[in-house]
Design a protein around this motif. Sequence first.
Motif, PDB file in Angstrom:
ATOM      1  N   ASN A  23       0.802  -1.226   0.000  1.00  0.00           N
ATOM      2  CA  ASN A  23       0.000   0.000   0.000  1.00  0.00           C
ATOM      3  C   ASN A  23       0.834   1.274   0.000  1.00  0.00           C
ATOM      4  N   ASN A  24       2.136   1.151  -0.195  1.00  0.00           N
ATOM      5  CA  ASN A  24       2.993   2.330  -0.303  1.00  0.00           C
ATOM      6  C   ASN A  24       3.391   2.540  -1.761  1.00  0.00           C
ATOM      7  N   THR A  25       3.946   3.705  -2.026  1.00  0.00           N
ATOM      8  CA  THR A  25       4.391   4.066  -3.364  1.00  0.00           C
ATOM      9  C   THR A  25       5.716   3.379  -3.681  1.00  0.00           C
ATOM     10  N   VAL A  26       5.845   2.963  -4.929  1.00  0.00           N
ATOM     11  CA  VAL A  26       7.121   2.454  -5.437  1.00  0.00           C
ATOM     12  C   VAL A  26       7.382   3.161  -6.766  1.00  0.00           C
ATOM     13  N   ARG A  27       8.628   3.657  -6.916  1.00  0.00           N
ATOM     14  CA  ARG A  27       8.997   4.427  -8.107  1.00  0.00           C
ATOM     15  C   ARG A  27      10.029   3.641  -8.924  1.00  0.00           C
ATOM     16  N   PHE A  28       9.860   3.690 -10.242  1.00  0.00           N
ATOM     17  CA  PHE A  28      10.788   3.032 -11.152  1.00  0.00           C
ATOM     18  C   PHE A  28      11.306   4.052 -12.166  1.00  0.00           C
ATOM     19  N   MET A  29      12.631   4.083 -12.351  1.00  0.00           N
ATOM     20  CA  MET A  29      13.199   4.923 -13.397  1.00  0.00           C
ATOM     21  C   MET A  29      13.418   4.050 -14.627  1.00  0.00           C
ATOM     22  N   ILE A  30      12.925   4.532 -15.758  1.00  0.00           N
ATOM     23  CA  ILE A  30      13.107   3.838 -17.026  1.00  0.00           C
ATOM     24  C   ILE A  30      14.155   4.616 -17.810  1.00  0.00           C
ATOM     25  N   VAL A  31      15.238   3.921 -18.190  1.00  0.00           N
ATOM     26  CA  VAL A  31      16.360   4.541 -18.887  1.00  0.00           C
ATOM     27  C   VAL A  31      16.491   3.894 -20.263  1.00  0.00           C
ATOM     28  N   VAL A  32      16.419   4.712 -21.307  1.00  0.00           N
ATOM     29  CA  VAL A  32      16.615   4.250 -22.680  1.00  0.00           C
ATOM     30  C   VAL A  32      17.928   4.845 -23.180  1.00  0.00           C
ATOM     31  N   THR A  33      18.824   3.983 -23.685  1.00  0.00           N
ATOM     32  CA  THR A  33      20.128   4.412 -24.190  1.00  0.00           C
ATOM     33  C   THR A  33      20.271   3.982 -25.638  1.00  0.00           C
ATOM     34  N   ASN A  34      20.660   4.924 -26.486  1.00  0.00           N
ATOM     35  CA  ASN A  34      20.902   4.633 -27.895  1.00  0.00           C
ATOM     36  C   ASN A  34      22.310   4.049 -28.016  1.00  0.00           C
ATOM     37  N   THR A  35      22.405   2.742 -28.303  1.00  0.00           N
ATOM     38  CA  THR A  35      23.695   2.062 -28.438  1.00  0.00           C
ATOM     39  C   THR A  35      24.021   1.758 -29.898  1.00  0.00           C
ATOM     40  N   GLY A  36      23.216   2.269 -30.812  1.00  0.00           N
ATOM     41  CA  GLY A  36      23.439   2.030 -32.237  1.00  0.00           C
ATOM     42  C   GLY A  36      24.320   3.093 -32.861  1.00  0.00           C
ATOM     43  N   ASP A  37      24.363   3.081 -34.190  1.00  0.00           N
ATOM     44  CA  ASP A  37      25.227   4.014 -34.908  1.00  0.00           C
ATOM     45  C   ASP A  37      24.445   5.084 -35.668  1.00  0.00           C
ATOM     46  N   CYS A  38      23.192   5.294 -35.252  1.00  0.00           N
ATOM     47  CA  CYS A  38      22.367   6.332 -35.881  1.00  0.00           C
ATOM     48  C   CYS A  38      21.367   6.854 -34.856  1.00  0.00           C
ATOM     49  N   ASP A  39      20.735   7.969 -35.167  1.00  0.00           N
ATOM     50  CA  ASP A  39      19.699   8.513 -34.289  1.00  0.00           C
ATOM     51  C   ASP A  39      18.493   7.586 -34.284  1.00  0.00           C
ATOM     52  N   LEU A  40      17.810   7.529 -33.150  1.00  0.00           N
ATOM     53  CA  LEU A  40      16.589   6.735 -33.038  1.00  0.00           C
ATOM     54  C   LEU A  40      15.387   7.662 -33.088  1.00  0.00           C
ATOM     55  N   HIS A  41      14.392   7.283 -33.862  1.00  0.00           N
ATOM     56  CA  HIS A  41      13.156   8.050 -33.999  1.00  0.00           C
ATOM     57  C   HIS A  41      11.989   7.206 -33.519  1.00  0.00           C
ATOM     58  N   ASN A  42      10.916   7.870 -33.114  1.00  0.00           N
ATOM     59  CA  ASN A  42       9.705   7.189 -32.654  1.00  0.00           C
ATOM     60  C   ASN A  42       9.998   6.241 -31.494  1.00  0.00           C
ATOM     61  N   VAL A  43      10.788   6.702 -30.526  1.00  0.00           N
ATOM     62  CA  VAL A  43      11.093   5.888 -29.352  1.00  0.00           C
ATOM     63  C   VAL A  43       9.834   5.818 -28.483  1.00  0.00           C
ATOM     64  N   THR A  44       9.399   4.598 -28.233  1.00  0.00           N
ATOM     65  CA  THR A  44       8.176   4.351 -27.462  1.00  0.00           C
ATOM     66  C   THR A  44       8.461   3.312 -26.391  1.00  0.00           C
ATOM     67  N   VAL A  45       7.967   3.557 -25.183  1.00  0.00           N
ATOM     68  CA  VAL A  45       8.116   2.621 -24.080  1.00  0.00           C
ATOM     69  C   VAL A  45       6.719   2.218 -23.612  1.00  0.00           C
ATOM     70  N   THR A  46       6.511   0.915 -23.443  1.00  0.00           N
ATOM     71  CA  THR A  46       5.237   0.381 -22.957  1.00  0.00           C
ATOM     72  C   THR A  46       5.472  -0.347 -21.651  1.00  0.00           C
ATOM     73  N   GLU A  47       4.692   0.019 -20.633  1.00  0.00           N
ATOM     74  CA  GLU A  47       4.734  -0.636 -19.325  1.00  0.00           C
ATOM     75  C   GLU A  47       3.927  -1.924 -19.367  1.00  0.00           C
ATOM     76  N   ILE A  48       4.489  -2.991 -18.798  1.00  0.00           N
ATOM     77  CA  ILE A  48       3.778  -4.263 -18.686  1.00  0.00           C
ATOM     78  C   ILE A  48       3.857  -4.691 -17.228  1.00  0.00           C
ATOM     79  N   PHE A  49       2.695  -4.777 -16.576  1.00  0.00           N
ATOM     80  CA  PHE A  49       2.675  -5.125 -15.156  1.00  0.00           C
ATOM     81  C   PHE A  49       1.355  -5.812 -14.833  1.00  0.00           C
TER      82      PHE A  49
END
Length: 181
Positions: free
Chosen positions: A43-69
């Motif tokens: 019944n208490n709050t829990v916080r999650f940090m979501i970190v996205v890192t571009n590890t490729g060799d070009c810019d990333l477009h349309n970056v989307t994150v979906t939570e699954i719980f």
Amino acid sequence: TLVNNVTARSNVTNYTNDTANVTVYSPNMTVQKVTLDNVVFVNNTVRFMIVVTNTGDCDLHNVTVTEIFNSKELEFNDMVDVTGKWSKTGDFVFVYDGALAKGNSTNFTVVFTALVNGTLLNQVNATSNGTNKSGNNTTTVYKPNMSVVKVTLDNGVFVNNTVRFMIVVTNTGDCNLTDVK
């Protein structure tokens, strides 16, 4: 960079050559989901940090994150974005505004209420142009509890006599209790 050559001729023409140079990119990224709270109780709050890192060799477009719980274990409360680049666009879907340059990272925080105790598993999926990655998180949620019993140690007690009691405190939860008074 790939070099692609072509040669053409016919029975009435000489050889004609042309070359096309094509740069082929390898988009890639990582996604992490990190618990920000050291100890989490039911019944208490829990916080999650979501970190996205571009590890490729070009810019990333349309970056989307979906939570699954599991909604029986966690209840979504809020999203906190200090970068000003993330927005919530649907049920637990978050979109990055702009291009994520190669080598760069971005993050935002999601806030839940823990509904049950135990080890909870939740996941995020991140997608962009040509990539699809998942990140998992396990968080232990505790349910502290105790019982207290007060027992009379004397069978017969008379006015103006001493009466003794034994107080027994038992930890019936799933974590250590401190500062028991």
